[in-house]
Design an enzyme around this catalytic site. Structure first.
Site, PDB file in Angstrom:
ATOM      1  N   ASP A  36       0.726  -1.410  -0.020  1.00  0.00           N
ATOM      2  CA  ASP A  36      -0.056  -0.132  -0.127  1.00  0.00           C
ATOM      3  C   ASP A  36       0.813   1.369   0.030  1.00  0.00           C
ATOM      4  O   ASP A  36       0.305   2.328   0.396  1.00  0.00           O
ATOM      5  CB  ASP A  36      -1.029  -0.008   1.216  1.00  0.00           C
ATOM      6  N   HIS A  94      24.556   3.813 -16.633  1.00  0.00           N
ATOM      7  CA  HIS A  94      23.363   3.874 -15.841  1.00  0.00           C
ATOM      8  C   HIS A  94      23.682   3.376 -14.456  1.00  0.00           C
ATOM      9  O   HIS A  94      22.731   2.493 -13.994  1.00  0.00           O
ATOM     10  CB  HIS A  94      22.099   3.372 -16.198  1.00  0.00           C
ATOM     11  N   ASP A 142      26.622  11.986 -11.580  1.00  0.00           N
ATOM     12  CA  ASP A 142      25.767  12.626 -12.788  1.00  0.00           C
ATOM     13  C   ASP A 142      24.396  12.721 -11.864  1.00  0.00           C
ATOM     14  O   ASP A 142      23.614  11.899 -11.528  1.00  0.00           O
ATOM     15  CB  ASP A 142      25.457  11.531 -13.893  1.00  0.00           C
ATOM     16  N   ASP A 178      20.992  18.782 -15.245  1.00  0.00           N
ATOM     17  CA  ASP A 178      21.434  17.570 -15.759  1.00  0.00           C
ATOM     18  C   ASP A 178      22.820  17.725 -15.603  1.00  0.00           C
ATOM     19  O   ASP A 178      23.364  18.261 -16.700  1.00  0.00           O
ATOM     20  CB  ASP A 178      20.873  17.050 -16.868  1.00  0.00           C
ATOM     21  N   HIS A 205      27.392   6.609 -26.311  1.00  0.00           N
ATOM     22  CA  HIS A 205      26.238   7.334 -26.213  1.00  0.00           C
ATOM     23  C   HIS A 205      26.310   8.766 -27.160  1.00  0.00           C
ATOM     24  O   HIS A 205      27.225   9.017 -27.419  1.00  0.00           O
ATOM     25  CB  HIS A 205      25.670   7.443 -24.787  1.00  0.00           C
ATOM     26  N   HIS A 209      20.984  16.066 -25.220  1.00  0.00           N
ATOM     27  CA  HIS A 209      19.427  15.774 -25.389  1.00  0.00           C
ATOM     28  C   HIS A 209      18.765  17.067 -25.075  1.00  0.00           C
ATOM     29  O   HIS A 209      19.491  17.928 -24.581  1.00  0.00           O
ATOM     30  CB  HIS A 209      19.043  14.628 -24.612  1.00  0.00           C
ATOM     31  N   HIS A 217      15.241  14.227 -20.070  1.00  0.00           N
ATOM     32  CA  HIS A 217      15.323  13.886 -21.513  1.00  0.00           C
ATOM     33  C   HIS A 217      13.861  14.555 -22.061  1.00  0.00           C
ATOM     34  O   HIS A 217      12.765  14.015 -22.071  1.00  0.00           O
ATOM     35  CB  HIS A 217      15.276  12.445 -21.633  1.00  0.00           C
ATOM     36  N   GLU A 239      27.627  16.625 -23.187  1.00  0.00           N
ATOM     37  CA  GLU A 239      27.881  15.441 -22.126  1.00  0.00           C
ATOM     38  C   GLU A 239      28.701  14.436 -22.887  1.00  0.00           C
ATOM     39  O   GLU A 239      28.340  13.334 -22.577  1.00  0.00           O
ATOM     40  CB  GLU A 239      26.776  14.812 -21.416  1.00  0.00           C
ATOM     41  N   TYR A 244      34.720   6.145 -21.850  1.00  0.00           N
ATOM     42  CA  TYR A 244      34.515   4.983 -20.696  1.00  0.00           C
ATOM     43  C   TYR A 244      35.433   3.603 -21.227  1.00  0.00           C
ATOM     44  O   TYR A 244      35.320   3.189 -22.165  1.00  0.00           O
ATOM     45  CB  TYR A 244      33.138   4.530 -20.574  1.00  0.00           C
ATOM     46  N   ARG A 297      33.077  11.562 -17.641  1.00  0.00           N
ATOM     47  CA  ARG A 297      31.887  12.354 -18.248  1.00  0.00           C
ATOM     48  C   ARG A 297      31.921  13.748 -17.674  1.00  0.00           C
ATOM     49  O   ARG A 297      32.061  13.956 -16.617  1.00  0.00           O
ATOM     50  CB  ARG A 297      30.610  11.660 -18.321  1.00  0.00           C
ATOM     51  N   GLU A 335      29.367  17.064 -18.376  1.00  0.00           N
ATOM     52  CA  GLU A 335      28.008  17.445 -18.440  1.00  0.00           C
ATOM     53  C   GLU A 335      27.389  18.745 -18.159  1.00  0.00           C
ATOM     54  O   GLU A 335      27.526  18.997 -16.831  1.00  0.00           O
ATOM     55  CB  GLU A 335      26.819  16.287 -18.116  1.00  0.00           C
TER      56      GLU A 335
HETATM   57  N1  GLY Z   1      21.368  11.766 -16.443  1.00  0.00           N
HETATM   58  C1  GLY Z   1      20.721  11.539 -17.512  1.00  0.00           C
HETATM   59  C2  GLY Z   1      21.601  12.104 -18.694  1.00  0.00           C
HETATM   60  O1  GLY Z   1      22.626  12.409 -18.653  1.00  0.00           O
HETATM   61  O2  GLY Z   1      21.220  11.844 -19.963  1.00  0.00           O
HETATM   62 MN    MN Z   2      22.024  14.228 -19.951  1.00  0.00          MN
HETATM   63 MN    MN Z   3      23.134  13.424 -16.826  1.00  0.00          MN
END
Ligand code: GLY
Ligand code: MN
Ligand code: MN
Length: 438
Positions: free
Chosen positions: A42, A244, A261, A272, A351, A355, A362, A385, A389, A407, A409
């Site tokens: 619940d 991720h 991140d 982000d 990647h 975005h 996103h 970003e 890696y 990374r 960003e």
């Molecule tokens: N934190 C999600 C991305 O960087 O797209």
């Molecule tokens: Mn991002």
């Molecule tokens: Mn990110």
């Protein structure tokens, strides 16, 4: 809700209805609140309103539906009715009265009246703006309303013969941030900046990743952010190479890099941000070499974030700088143009670079127009970003490179001139980072 907020949402609804009418008369839009998701037994997941519904109303309650009647320039809401007994448990509701008085609805009904009222609202309309396929349960209710309207045909009623995606209008609007939206995005960025800076200062060998995650969350909430914009990634050592990574439970060691991140949401707008820094405060030579390549890629890609360029141009710049760097460091061998053409960088950079960013991390909005990469235009916000890696079991590179993940960003506003970095000022150069970590 104060008057200026009410005017803000009314202005957006007016613009949406103008766009609906531009497609022809007889246009009606049905937008449902986000459903409540059960976490276990619940216990519910924290509720967050659907971004489109919030964008047009500022209404944050579940179990509600809004209907825009473009021809009548009217907005009708279906909401949970006031219920003093329930409100003792769940908190105050606007109710039917509040929907009209505080949220600008011309008329409001109890959500339980939706099935009987919807056919009336669809009668003699020709086009229904509704996003099919996202919430199958609610689809059923809308389609039942449509069928009930058709059944009134014998009485001379006509019904919508087209169902179109409201995203074509709303998501196009949401792509271009107004000054009040940018204010929220800057507020989210400022809180996120503080969180990353605190994380750099606090991180020490022997601490666990989750301790840093806790510090980020504390900074977000203390700054007035309602929630994270997405689950924070706090990945040290080889975890920095897991795109991720979410466990955030490893004990950090001297010699690790820590990739964070994390970004907060403020007023329903996301930030982000990724930073990568040494747990001990000083980069090793291989870490620093990789870091400098990613930093150059990021800076050069940000410089390209201008009206008329595309996300693909921004991505290609990152790919070019990263591939050249990997070549210079000996992680790739061959001819630069050839390596790019063969996508030899893919094992290290898998990647895309950017975005859209806005209410959703996103964010919505078309990436392509007529099959072509869409040109950037003033008011759009994107992330930039790039990363490298190197898997810890990548036997194709010398051992000293393995397990390094970097990374960087930031969130970039496109203007009619220079790009504006909304998340500027978070330590980013090697010198800035080593000072912040000291
Ligand atoms: N934190 C999600 C991305 O960087 O797209
Ligand atoms: Mn991002
Ligand atoms: Mn990110």
């Amino acid at each position: 809700m104060n008057v200026s907020k009410q005017e803000l949402y009314a202005g957006r609804r007016a613009a949406a209805m103008d766009a609906m009418l531009a497609g022809g008369a007889g246009s009606v839009a049905v937008l449902a609140a986000a459903p409540v998701f059960i976490r276990n037994n619940d216990v519910e997941h924290d509720y967050r309103q659907d971004s489109d519904v919030f964008y047009l109303t500022g209404f944050d309650e579940p179990d509600s539906v809004m209907v825009l009647l473009a021809d009548e320039r009217k907005f009708v809401m279906f909401v949970r009715p006031r219920d003093p007994e329930r409100e003792v448990w769940d908190g105050a509701r606007a109710g039917v009265e509040g929907a009209v008085a505080n949220f600008g609805a011309a008329e409001a009904f109890k959500i339980s009246d939706f099935a009987t009222e919807l056919p009336k609202l669809l009668s003699n309309k020709s086009r229904l703006h509704y996003r099919l396929g996202r919430d199958r349960g609610f689809d059923e209710r809308v389609l039942a309303g449509l069928e009930a309207t058709r059944r009134r045909g014998r009485m001379g009623v006509s019904w919508p013969t087209e169902i179109v995606d409201p995203g074509a209008i709303l998501h196009e609007m949401r792509m271009f941030k107004t000054s009040s939206e940018l204010e929220s995005m800057r507020a989210a960025a400022a809180i996120t900046r503080e969180a990353h800076e605190r994380a750099m200062r606090a991180t020490k060998p022997g601490m666990f990743e989750h301790e840093i995650e806790a510090l980020l969350l504390e900074t977000f909430r203390r700054g007035g952010s309602e929630r994270v914009a997405y689950g924070s990634i706090v990945g040290s050592g080889p975890n920095a190479t897991v795109l991720h990574y979410r466990s955030n439970n490893r004990k950090m060691e001297s010699g690790d890099l820590l990739l964070i991140d994390a970004g907060c949401e403020y007023g329903y707008y996301a930030s982000d941000v990724t930073r990568t820094f040494p747990v001990s405060g000083a980069f090793t030579a291989p870490q620093r070499a990789i870091y400098e390549v990613v930093l150059e890629a990021q800076i050069e890609s940000i410089a390209l974030t201008r009206a008329g360029q595309t996300l693909d141009d921004v991505h290609k710049k990152s790919v070019e700088v990263l591939t050249r760097g990997l070549l210079t460091l000996g992680l790739l061998k061959g001819d630069l143009v050839d390596l790019i053409a063969k996508e030899a960088y893919k094992p290290f950079y898998m990647h895309r670079t950017s975005h859209w960013l806005g209410m959703d991390v996103h964010d919505v909005g078309a990436y392509f127009i007529a099959g072509k990469h869409r040109p950037l235009a003033p008011g759009m916000v994107i992330t930039v970003e790039p990363g490298i890696y190197i898997a810890r079991d990548n036997a194709s590179v010398a051992p000293e490179w393995r397990g390094i993940g970097v990374r960087i960003e930031d969130d970039i506003l496109v203007t009619d001139g220079e790009p504006v970095n909304l998340t500027d000022g978070i330590p980013k150069t090697v010198g800035e980072i080593e000072r912040a970590c000291a």
